[in-house]
Design an enzyme around this catalytic site. Structure first.
Site, PDB file in Angstrom:
ATOM      1  N   VAL A  58       0.830  -1.216   0.000  1.00  0.00           N
ATOM      2  CA  VAL A  58       0.000   0.000   0.000  1.00  0.00           C
ATOM      3  C   VAL A  58       0.861   1.261   0.000  1.00  0.00           C
ATOM      4  O   VAL A  58       0.626   2.185  -0.796  1.00  0.00           O
ATOM      5  CB  VAL A  58      -0.975  -0.003   1.205  1.00  0.00           C
ATOM      6  CG1 VAL A  58      -1.852   1.249   1.173  1.00  0.00           C
ATOM      7  CG2 VAL A  58      -1.855  -1.251   1.189  1.00  0.00           C
ATOM      8  N   ILE A  64     -13.115   0.844  -2.654  1.00  0.00           N
ATOM      9  CA  ILE A  64     -14.557   1.174  -2.725  1.00  0.00           C
ATOM     10  C   ILE A  64     -14.871   2.319  -1.766  1.00  0.00           C
ATOM     11  O   ILE A  64     -14.532   2.237  -0.588  1.00  0.00           O
ATOM     12  CB  ILE A  64     -15.433  -0.031  -2.294  1.00  0.00           C
ATOM     13  CG1 ILE A  64     -15.077  -1.281  -3.075  1.00  0.00           C
ATOM     14  CG2 ILE A  64     -16.914   0.289  -2.436  1.00  0.00           C
ATOM     15  CD1 ILE A  64     -15.767  -2.535  -2.540  1.00  0.00           C
ATOM     16  N   LYS A 115     -13.275  -5.194   9.787  1.00  0.00           N
ATOM     17  CA  LYS A 115     -13.978  -4.289   8.868  1.00  0.00           C
ATOM     18  C   LYS A 115     -15.447  -4.131   9.245  1.00  0.00           C
ATOM     19  O   LYS A 115     -15.998  -3.033   9.185  1.00  0.00           O
ATOM     20  CB  LYS A 115     -13.824  -4.803   7.427  1.00  0.00           C
ATOM     21  CG  LYS A 115     -12.381  -4.661   6.928  1.00  0.00           C
ATOM     22  CD  LYS A 115     -12.151  -5.422   5.648  1.00  0.00           C
ATOM     23  CE  LYS A 115     -10.744  -5.214   5.110  1.00  0.00           C
ATOM     24  NZ  LYS A 115     -10.418  -6.136   4.014  1.00  0.00           N
TER      25      LYS A 115
HETATM   26  N1  HSE Z   1      -6.134  -8.827   3.034  1.00  0.00           N
HETATM   27  C1  HSE Z   1      -7.167  -7.886   2.761  1.00  0.00           C
HETATM   28  C2  HSE Z   1      -8.163  -8.533   1.792  1.00  0.00           C
HETATM   29  C3  HSE Z   1      -6.568  -6.641   2.162  1.00  0.00           C
HETATM   30  O1  HSE Z   1      -7.826  -9.570   1.214  1.00  0.00           O
HETATM   31  O2  HSE Z   1      -9.265  -8.023   1.632  1.00  0.00           O
HETATM   32  C4  HSE Z   1      -7.521  -5.491   2.063  1.00  0.00           C
HETATM   33  O3  HSE Z   1      -7.992  -5.076   3.312  1.00  0.00           O
END
Ligand code: HSE
Length: 402
Positions: free
Chosen positions: A12, A131, A200
């Protein structure tokens, strides 16, 4: 000219540097000022990189430099990243991060420090990769009472499941491909065991329902237990297996949050979210269902969201962006084992034993030698576990997304 520092130069961090350089002119127009990376903090030198001369190894140089106005964290985890977040905000620097673990575990604390110092703490890239989902939830959908969020939030596991179902790849081969493409976490168990999805959904739940939800409060199951027999039964019932994070507001105001593989009907919008793509369905009382879809992982999609936050921070130097929630607590969540759901059950028990234990069920006609699969009437996970503890052989048990 605005000077920024990037912490971390992995997938990133290097993507952020590339995007800032490649689109420098249009970014300057949108931000209203030129943005230049003054430092990149890493543990190793990168003499081969065009950004190699920006690399430093001591965070104090960033903390003590009054020219640095925005710190961009792409390290991951909650060790150094947490220390640098606190120190950056306390040193008067806006903070942008792609780090979901940091936001899911310490978002409330860091938002408080940012608020106290009149700074922005922005984290669009922490959920859904490229997104846009954080801003829509806090701005565009602000008029709604959100009732539910359900999403495919991990690109790596969605990639693995897609490859296993479509191409018959083994779990290990599909995981290796996801790692080669830069989708997976440094330790891919966070992907495979559902912890990444858990972090998340915690962030989305906090944004949607206004209280911090901690990962330890969220029952989490990954995809390790999904077998080719489960895939065969899913297919025979016109469904696909997807790892979902779900957060539902209950009538008493508490939130049921959990992560688990689900059977998703072939004609459901989420069923067609394949490969590394993520899909997030948000249900609002005014708008109904809204779906967000796009690349959920990878270097440039994630960098795209990070750089958008940097632009936003620069555009709003004098103004606080409205991203906020209150602290969490035991009163925030309820036990998802009490939710009435339908379940797919795989067993080697006889139809007579199935009928005696479950009453009315929908048998799935799949050709799996020696095994039967069926879908229950709505029942709680607690009741299902009680049947298993009573001696019924349950080889798999997967909730249905209804
Ligand atoms: N390892 C995470 C995924 C990266 O595969 O979604 C993105 O958050």
């Amino acid at each position: 000219m605005v000077s920024i520092a990037v912490l971390g130069f992995g997938t990133v961090g290097s993507g952020v540097a590339e995007v800032l350089e490649k689109n420098a002119v249009s970014i300057a127009k949108k931000a209203g000022d030129e943005i230049r990376i003054k430092y990149i903090l890493t543990t190793h030198d990168h003499p081969e990189s065009p950004f190699g001369q920006l690399i430093i190894h001591d965070f104090s140089a960033i903390e003590d430099d009054p020219e640095i106005q925005v710190v961009v964290e792409c390290i991951g985890g909650v060790g150094d990243a947490l220390d640098y977040a606190r120190r950056s905000l306390n040193a008067g620097k806006h903070f942008v991060t792609s780090n979901k673990e940091l936001v899911a575990e310490y978002g409330y604390e860091l938002l408080q420090i940012a608020r106290k110092n009149d700074l922005n703490f922005l984290f669009e890239a922490s959920v859904g990769g490229g997104i846009p989902i954080i801003r829509p939830l806090t701005s565009c959908l602000a008029a709604n009472e959100i009732t539910e969020i359900a999403g495919i939030l991990n690109g790596t596991t969605n990639y693995i499941l897609t490859k296993m179902i479509r191409e018959g790849l083994s779990f290990d081969t599909a995981l290796r491909q996801a790692q080669e493409k830069g989708y997976a976490e440094a330790d891919p168990t966070a992907d495979v065991d559902g912890h990444d999805t858990c972090r998340k959904i915690c962030i989305l739940a906090a944004l949607s329902f206004g209280r911090h939800v901690y990962p330890r409060q969220v029952p989490t199951e990954g995809i390790r237990g999904v077998t080719s027999e489960d895939v065969a039964f899913a297919s025979a019932s016109s469904r696909r297996i997807k790892l979902l994070g779900r957060a539902q507001r209950q009538e008493d105001g508490r939130i049921a949050v959990y992560v688990a593989p689900h059977f998703v009907a072939d004609d459901d919008q989420l069923a067609n979210v394949e490969d590394v793509f993520n899909g997030i369905v948000v249900k609002g009382d005014a708008i109904g269902d809204v779906m967000f879809y796009g690349r959920g992982a990878g270097k440039l999609p994630t960098a795209s969201a990070v750089v958008a936050d940097v632009i936003d921070a620069v555009k709003h130097f004098g103004a606080k962006k409205f991203v906020d929630w209150s602290d969490g607590g035991d009163d925030v969540v309820c036990d998802p084992a009490e939710l009435p759901l339908r379940f797919f059950v795989r067993t080697d028990e006889s139809e007579m034993r199935i009928g005696a234990a479950f009453g009315q069920v929908e048998m799935i006609p799949a050709d799996v030698p020696g095994q039967r699969g069926f879908i229950t009437e709505p029942m709680t996970r607690r009741a299902l576990d009680a049947i298993a503890q009573g001696g019924f052989a349950m080889l798999s048990c997967i909730p249905i997304l209804d």
